[in-house]
Design a protein around this motif. Sequence first.
Motif, mmCIF file in Angstrom:
data_model
loop_
_atom_site.group_PDB
_atom_site.id
_atom_site.type_symbol
_atom_site.label_atom_id
_atom_site.label_comp_id
_atom_site.label_asym_id
_atom_site.label_seq_id
_atom_site.Cartn_x
_atom_site.Cartn_y
_atom_site.Cartn_z
ATOM 1 N N LEU A 17 -30.884 -28.672 -2.734
ATOM 2 C CA LEU A 17 -30.013 -27.699 -3.407
ATOM 3 C C LEU A 17 -28.642 -28.299 -3.711
ATOM 4 C CD1 LEU A 17 -30.761 -24.288 -1.623
ATOM 5 C CD2 LEU A 17 -31.332 -24.970 -3.962
ATOM 6 N N LEU A 18 -28.145 -29.119 -2.770
ATOM 7 C CA LEU A 18 -26.841 -29.748 -2.987
ATOM 8 C C LEU A 18 -26.868 -30.632 -4.236
ATOM 9 C CD1 LEU A 18 -23.957 -30.446 -2.096
ATOM 10 C CD2 LEU A 18 -24.934 -32.244 -0.628
ATOM 11 N N VAL A 19 -27.897 -31.474 -4.322
ATOM 12 C CA VAL A 19 -28.018 -32.351 -5.487
ATOM 13 C C VAL A 19 -28.270 -31.530 -6.755
ATOM 14 C CG1 VAL A 19 -29.346 -34.232 -6.531
ATOM 15 C CG2 VAL A 19 -28.825 -34.277 -4.091
ATOM 16 N N PHE A 20 -29.083 -30.481 -6.621
ATOM 17 C CA PHE A 20 -29.398 -29.634 -7.783
ATOM 18 C C PHE A 20 -28.129 -29.009 -8.369
ATOM 19 C CE2 PHE A 20 -30.019 -25.233 -9.205
ATOM 20 C CZ PHE A 20 -30.796 -25.445 -10.326
ATOM 21 N N PHE A 21 -27.331 -28.378 -7.536
ATOM 22 C CA PHE A 21 -26.130 -27.710 -8.047
ATOM 23 C C PHE A 21 -25.109 -28.713 -8.574
ATOM 24 C CE2 PHE A 21 -27.573 -24.083 -5.340
ATOM 25 C CZ PHE A 21 -27.669 -23.151 -6.365
ATOM 26 N N GLN A 70 -40.686 -43.459 -4.887
ATOM 27 C CA GLN A 70 -40.712 -42.128 -4.289
ATOM 28 C C GLN A 70 -39.315 -41.515 -4.296
ATOM 29 O OE1 GLN A 70 -42.501 -41.727 -0.345
ATOM 30 N NE2 GLN A 70 -41.176 -39.960 0.089
ATOM 31 N N TYR A 71 -38.325 -42.329 -3.907
ATOM 32 C CA TYR A 71 -36.947 -41.826 -3.903
ATOM 33 C C TYR A 71 -36.513 -41.419 -5.324
ATOM 34 C CZ TYR A 71 -36.693 -44.081 0.693
ATOM 35 O OH TYR A 71 -36.918 -44.475 1.986
ATOM 36 N N VAL A 72 -36.919 -42.237 -6.288
ATOM 37 C CA VAL A 72 -36.584 -41.937 -7.679
ATOM 38 C C VAL A 72 -37.224 -40.622 -8.112
ATOM 39 C CG1 VAL A 72 -36.903 -42.663 -10.078
ATOM 40 C CG2 VAL A 72 -36.197 -44.331 -8.354
ATOM 41 N N LEU A 73 -38.511 -40.452 -7.767
ATOM 42 C CA LEU A 73 -39.216 -39.225 -8.139
ATOM 43 C C LEU A 73 -38.568 -38.001 -7.515
ATOM 44 C CD1 LEU A 73 -42.975 -40.314 -7.978
ATOM 45 C CD2 LEU A 73 -41.649 -39.681 -9.999
ATOM 46 N N GLU A 74 -38.139 -38.129 -6.254
ATOM 47 C CA GLU A 74 -37.488 -36.997 -5.577
ATOM 48 C C GLU A 74 -36.240 -36.557 -6.352
ATOM 49 O OE1 GLU A 74 -38.805 -38.502 -1.106
ATOM 50 O OE2 GLU A 74 -36.691 -38.533 -1.734
ATOM 51 N N THR A 75 -35.462 -37.537 -6.798
ATOM 52 C CA THR A 75 -34.232 -37.218 -7.545
ATOM 53 C C THR A 75 -34.546 -36.680 -8.932
ATOM 54 O OG1 THR A 75 -33.119 -39.018 -6.356
ATOM 55 C CG2 THR A 75 -32.012 -38.138 -8.313
ATOM 56 N N LEU A 76 -35.527 -37.288 -9.592
ATOM 57 C CA LEU A 76 -35.860 -36.842 -10.948
ATOM 58 C C LEU A 76 -36.503 -35.458 -10.950
ATOM 59 C CD1 LEU A 76 -37.170 -40.113 -12.657
ATOM 60 C CD2 LEU A 76 -34.906 -39.070 -12.799
ATOM 61 N N VAL A 98 -35.266 -32.594 -13.369
ATOM 62 C CA VAL A 98 -36.153 -31.917 -14.327
ATOM 63 C C VAL A 98 -35.877 -30.411 -14.350
ATOM 64 C CG1 VAL A 98 -38.567 -31.237 -14.689
ATOM 65 C CG2 VAL A 98 -37.993 -33.626 -14.325
ATOM 66 N N VAL A 99 -35.469 -29.876 -13.236
ATOM 67 C CA VAL A 99 -35.129 -28.443 -13.174
ATOM 68 C C VAL A 99 -33.667 -28.224 -13.579
ATOM 69 C CG1 VAL A 99 -35.000 -26.406 -11.690
ATOM 70 C CG2 VAL A 99 -36.842 -28.071 -11.371
ATOM 71 N N ALA A 100 -32.785 -29.108 -13.098
ATOM 72 C CA ALA A 100 -31.342 -28.914 -13.320
ATOM 73 C C ALA A 100 -30.944 -29.095 -14.785
ATOM 74 C CB ALA A 100 -30.545 -29.877 -12.441
ATOM 75 N N PHE A 101 -31.508 -30.092 -15.462
ATOM 76 C CA PHE A 101 -31.097 -30.392 -16.826
ATOM 77 C C PHE A 101 -31.377 -29.240 -17.798
ATOM 78 C CE2 PHE A 101 -31.141 -35.344 -16.489
ATOM 79 C CZ PHE A 101 -30.013 -35.263 -15.679
ATOM 80 N N PRO A 102 -32.598 -28.680 -17.834
ATOM 81 C CA PRO A 102 -32.838 -27.557 -18.756
ATOM 82 C C PRO A 102 -31.967 -26.340 -18.456
ATOM 83 C CG PRO A 102 -34.918 -28.513 -18.061
ATOM 84 C CD PRO A 102 -33.852 -29.108 -17.189
ATOM 85 N N LEU A 103 -31.768 -26.064 -17.146
ATOM 86 C CA LEU A 103 -30.904 -24.925 -16.800
ATOM 87 C C LEU A 103 -29.465 -25.186 -17.234
ATOM 88 C CD1 LEU A 103 -32.244 -23.914 -13.264
ATOM 89 C CD2 LEU A 103 -32.583 -22.727 -15.439
ATOM 90 N N LEU A 153 -26.434 -29.685 -11.927
ATOM 91 C CA LEU A 153 -26.281 -28.544 -12.839
ATOM 92 C C LEU A 153 -24.843 -28.449 -13.355
ATOM 93 C CD1 LEU A 153 -27.533 -25.964 -14.104
ATOM 94 C CD2 LEU A 153 -26.800 -24.738 -12.037
ATOM 95 N N ALA A 154 -23.889 -28.567 -12.421
ATOM 96 C CA ALA A 154 -22.476 -28.470 -12.815
ATOM 97 C C ALA A 154 -22.063 -29.647 -13.692
ATOM 98 C CB ALA A 154 -21.603 -28.405 -11.564
ATOM 99 N N ILE A 155 -22.474 -30.849 -13.279
ATOM 100 C CA ILE A 155 -22.094 -32.043 -14.039
ATOM 101 C C ILE A 155 -22.650 -31.979 -15.452
ATOM 102 C CG2 ILE A 155 -22.394 -34.548 -14.220
ATOM 103 C CD1 ILE A 155 -22.650 -34.511 -11.099
ATOM 104 N N THR A 156 -23.952 -31.693 -15.557
ATOM 105 C CA THR A 156 -24.614 -31.679 -16.865
ATOM 106 C C THR A 156 -24.043 -30.591 -17.757
ATOM 107 O OG1 THR A 156 -26.631 -32.417 -15.746
ATOM 108 C CG2 THR A 156 -26.853 -31.674 -18.015
#
Length: 425
Positions: free
Chosen positions: A19-23, A345-351, A355-360, A26-29
């Motif tokens: 959630l921390l990375v997601f928000f 795996q680490y890359v996939l976790e971040t991407l 994938v959710v944050a960018f469209p939102l 989201l804010a940055i994008t």
Amino acid sequence: MNLGIRAILYSARKWKKTLLVFFLLLAITTLVLSGLAIADAQEEQAEELRGVTGTSFTVERNLSTGGWTSGNGGSYSTQEFISDEMLQEIASVDGIAGYDASIVSMPYYFKETGDSVVTTGYTNSFYTYGSINTEYNDLFVSGRFELVEGSHITEDMTNGLIISRERAEQNGLEVGSKVVGINDPYTDDPEVDMEIVGIFEVVADKNDEATMYDASTMWDFSNYAFCSKAAMEAMCVNYGDGNKIQEADFYVTDAAQLESVINEVQSISSINWNNFIVTANDEVYQNISSSLSDTTALVTTLIIVITAVSMVLIILILSMSIRSRKRETGILLAVGIAKPAVILQYVLETLLIAVVAFPLAYLSSKQVAGTLGTLFGKAAENVIVTPEHFMLVAVVGGILLVAAVLVSSISTLRLKPKQILSQME
């Protein structure tokens, strides 16, 4: 276990970090997309500005290179005047939208009944421009006058007249009314038949600091008039050089090309440029353009700063996360999973988060961009986040996130599995 499944399970298990990375993403994008939209709106405004600021150049007689002589009216210059042929040659240069040249006099006008067309001055004379194209007369281009009825005087008109709404209403005149113009009714000056083809409204007060100084301070703007150049020449036929053109204004289609247009004009070999002065009139464009450039630079700087700071934060968060997973990493390497697979795996976790944050962020930026745009003097409806903006941010953002993961993994993955596990004992 498939690395994609491992990435999903880890993201779900460490939901707080997710959630921390997601928000953060989201804010940055959202901010970056809004910044790009503002920058594009700025560029569109600059493009529009280049064609609507009334940028022009003036060609006038160079009295310093001409001779002088004396007559009944005193001394006067013998420098050559601007000819119709010269006007046509200059106007034919690419990049010139139109031009106007005027002969100024103070004639009187009379209605068909013989009654004088009255003004508010101590005489009933009108400060009149005998114009070629009134659309390009500075009073109209600058917005001080606005044509509200009829049409502008054009080059092919021979007897057109434009007066103010105030004088038209005062004298019961309208578009189509016939009048007679006389330069000086107390002499043998000829009568010239004219027809009112347009009526203008005074928008600016001549005493307003925003308007340019006009030498005819004794005439109110409502006592100005515009007539066809041919009609003015006919009225001033008894005045020798008084019915010749001393200067002309040429307006360019693109303010940014003013200098190149002037250079091309001055390369016309049939004109003796020693006898004329060319002056650029682009102060308004330069001032506004400078302001827009400053704003564009500010927006660009903010985008760069936001991106740089965000990258640092993301790298710190990922580095802390990967360091906390040393045991997991060591076990994966010990059981034969290659380092590239672990990094993937680490890359996939971040991407997955991206994938959710960018469209939102794309959806939220459509709402936020207009509000932020108003802070930079833009109308909210002109600040539009486009799919092109989203694709740019998604691609560049994805690349930066992969780079961030790689940078964050360096300290851990450069160790061998046994070294990693020994540090956890």
